[in-house]
Design a protein around this motif. Structure first.
Motif, mmCIF file in Angstrom:
data_model
loop_
_atom_site.group_PDB
_atom_site.id
_atom_site.type_symbol
_atom_site.label_atom_id
_atom_site.label_comp_id
_atom_site.label_asym_id
_atom_site.label_seq_id
_atom_site.Cartn_x
_atom_site.Cartn_y
_atom_site.Cartn_z
ATOM 1 N N THR A 174 6.084 -5.012 -4.143
ATOM 2 C CA THR A 174 5.959 -3.969 -5.307
ATOM 3 C C THR A 174 5.104 -2.948 -4.836
ATOM 4 O O THR A 174 4.291 -3.324 -3.783
ATOM 5 N N GLU A 175 5.153 -2.933 -5.883
ATOM 6 C CA GLU A 175 4.492 -1.466 -5.901
ATOM 7 C C GLU A 175 2.470 -2.133 -6.244
ATOM 8 O O GLU A 175 1.944 -3.313 -6.767
ATOM 9 N N PRO A 176 1.586 -1.128 -5.481
ATOM 10 C CA PRO A 176 0.036 -1.987 -5.720
ATOM 11 C C PRO A 176 -0.260 -1.941 -7.295
ATOM 12 O O PRO A 176 0.179 -0.854 -8.315
ATOM 13 N N HIS A 221 1.080 -0.967 0.174
ATOM 14 C CA HIS A 221 -0.222 -0.219 -0.002
ATOM 15 C C HIS A 221 1.361 1.376 0.153
ATOM 16 O O HIS A 221 1.676 1.415 0.466
ATOM 17 N N LYS A 222 0.262 2.438 -0.489
ATOM 18 C CA LYS A 222 1.153 3.935 -0.854
ATOM 19 C C LYS A 222 1.418 4.192 0.821
ATOM 20 O O LYS A 222 2.421 5.554 0.435
ATOM 21 N N ASN A 223 0.332 3.806 1.500
ATOM 22 C CA ASN A 223 0.882 4.475 2.708
ATOM 23 C C ASN A 223 1.835 4.357 3.272
ATOM 24 O O ASN A 223 2.758 3.485 3.761
ATOM 25 N N PRO A 224 2.925 5.397 3.428
ATOM 26 C CA PRO A 224 4.214 5.563 4.220
ATOM 27 C C PRO A 224 4.030 4.338 5.192
ATOM 28 O O PRO A 224 5.338 4.060 6.190
ATOM 29 N N ILE A 225 3.035 4.708 6.626
ATOM 30 C CA ILE A 225 3.546 4.350 7.444
ATOM 31 C C ILE A 225 3.537 2.980 7.504
ATOM 32 O O ILE A 225 4.273 2.053 7.805
ATOM 33 N N VAL A 226 2.772 2.268 6.505
ATOM 34 C CA VAL A 226 2.627 0.739 6.671
ATOM 35 C C VAL A 226 4.056 0.578 5.453
ATOM 36 O O VAL A 226 4.398 -0.402 6.161
ATOM 37 N N ARG A 227 4.484 0.801 4.269
ATOM 38 C CA ARG A 227 5.792 1.397 3.761
ATOM 39 C C ARG A 227 6.818 0.901 4.891
ATOM 40 O O ARG A 227 7.497 -0.310 4.811
#
Ligand code: UD1
Length: 389
Positions: free
Chosen positions: A268-270, A246-252
């Motif tokens: 991978t990217e979404p 997911h694009k959310n920085p917290i998740v990344r």
């Protein structure tokens, strides 16, 4: 419960606003937008809040959705309160200009809740697509459980995907004639997509497709999930783990450093929806905290392990094809290992069933809206085949 919109015809159509904020809303709204656009009794205004940006735009394109309004609200790492306040105000301005007879929201996002509330403040009728899903725990999923309960309190029309969802609404005192059992529009979207795709690529390895992003899994649960995945990749050479993140920085930040560069793990990217559907079809097993994937995978006959303690989608669990396993590291390793080694256990979960829809949900929703405005009969309820629940 007929709601008058005056004399309706091509020169005086019923004005409907449909609102989309995130990736799952684009998927699940797309069939409804197209169904309304084919019907001359309605004029459709599509509003995008832009709660998501990179993760939304490719989905709008794939589903051929061109927004009439785009509020472009996404800011990196903004709080729920900031997003909510901006959505409430932005949508109010749209409603002031469009003067809709009905606003349709989908699911349980901040966009959906603010869309319903903002319409209510202007005394505009509200229809809730995917109504009645409940875990009964106000923090699981957070904040979605409360979003959908509050949308339910505001809505005039409740499109429940299943009988269980309808029963939840009845228990909360919603009048039966305001509820329509339609099936979930995600099945319409999935069937539309499958029609356009070729056969999936054969994968030499056993593909484990993983997604995790929910707020209640931020922090330690995501770390436990990542550790479990590493152990699985180390123990099973025949496995390939694919984790679109997911694009959310917290998740990344919680997931990527623990998994990137590991053998047999690909972060991978979404992907867009076409690729994601192909990945689901190629997967041996899907491991996720997503709600929508729990609805899609049974149609594809793919077993799902749910990385949550509770689900608001009990139908596929009852059918035995989805299992709720939580986020304990040992439990994840044990459950995945069993499905990799015990063929009978795997086969039991590998049956295509369809408790969530038959591909006609959007048609029922349009008919129910027509019924609400006194234009046609009430639609027949969706009734899943007996083997599906
Ligand atoms: C939201 C929904 C959740 C749904 C999910 C699908 C709420 C409360 N939750 O959660 O139910 O399952 O969408 O993804 O509405 N970001 C980007 N680019 C994007 C999308 C997100 O950079 O295309 C980043 C931004 O920093 C954004 C953050 O991710 O602020 C979180 O997005 P947000 O919409 O707040 O929450 P989700 O976790 O995506």
């Amino acid at each position: 419960m007929t709601h008058s919109a005056g004399q309706v015809g091509p020169s005086n159509p019923i004005r409907i606003v449909l609102i989309i904020g995130t990736r799952p809303e684009a998927i699940k709204m797309a069939p409804v937008v197209h169904q309304f656009r084919q019907d001359q009794r309605f004029s459709v205004t599509l509003v995008v809040t832009g709660q998501h940006r990179e993760m939304l735009d490719p989905f709008l394109k794939i589903f051929d959705l061109s927004p009439d309004w785009d509020l472009n609200l996404m800011r990196e790492n903004q709080s729920l309160a900031q997003l909510s306040a901006k959505a409430l105000e932005g949508l109010d301005q749209v409603f002031q200009q469009v003067q809709p007879h009905l606003v349709l929201v989908q699911g349980d996002t901040t966009t959906a809740f603010m869309g319903a509330l903002s319409a209510y403040y202007r005394r505009i009728a509200v229809g809730h697509i995917e109504a009645g899903l409940r875990t009964g725990d106000k923090f699981q999923p957070f904040p979605e459980e409360i979003n959908r309960r509050l949308i339910g309190a505001v809505a005039d029309l409740h499109f429940a995907p299943t009988r269980t969802a309808c029963d939840n609404l009845l228990r909360e005192g919603i009048r039966p004639h305001h509820i329509f059992i339609t099936g979930n529009t995600v099945v319409d979207a999935l069937l539309m997509t499958l029609d356009r795709l070729g056969p999936p690529e054969p994968t030499p390895k056993r593909l484990l497709l993983v997604t995790a992003h929910r707020r209640e899994n931020w922090g330690e649960p995501l770390h436990r999930i990542a550790r479990a995945l590493r152990r699985i990749a180390e123990s099973f050479p025949e496995v390939q783990i694919l984790f679109p993140i997911h694009k959310n920085p917290i998740v990344r930040q919680a997931v990527a450093p623990q998994l990137e560069g590991r053998e047999r793990i690909l972060v991978t990217e979404p992907p867009d929806y076409w690729d994601f559907v192909q990945w689901m079809r190629s997967a041996y097993l899907i491991i996720t905290d997503s709600g929508g994937i729990q609805e899609e995978a049974p149609t594809l006959g793919k077993p799902v392990l749910v990385l949550r303690d509770k689900t608001e989608r009990p139908e596929a669990v009852a059918a035995g094809v989805v299992k709720v396993i939580g986020t304990d590291e040992e439990r994840i390793v044990a459950e995945v290992s069993q499905l990799l080694t015990d063929e009978a256990a795997y086969r039991r979960m590998q049956r295509p069933v369809n408790p969530y829809g038959d591909g006609k949900a959007a048609r029922r929703i349009v008919q129910a809206v027509g019924f609400f405005f006194g234009l046609n009969d009430r639609p027949e309820d969706f009734c899943p085949p007996l083997n599906a629940s």
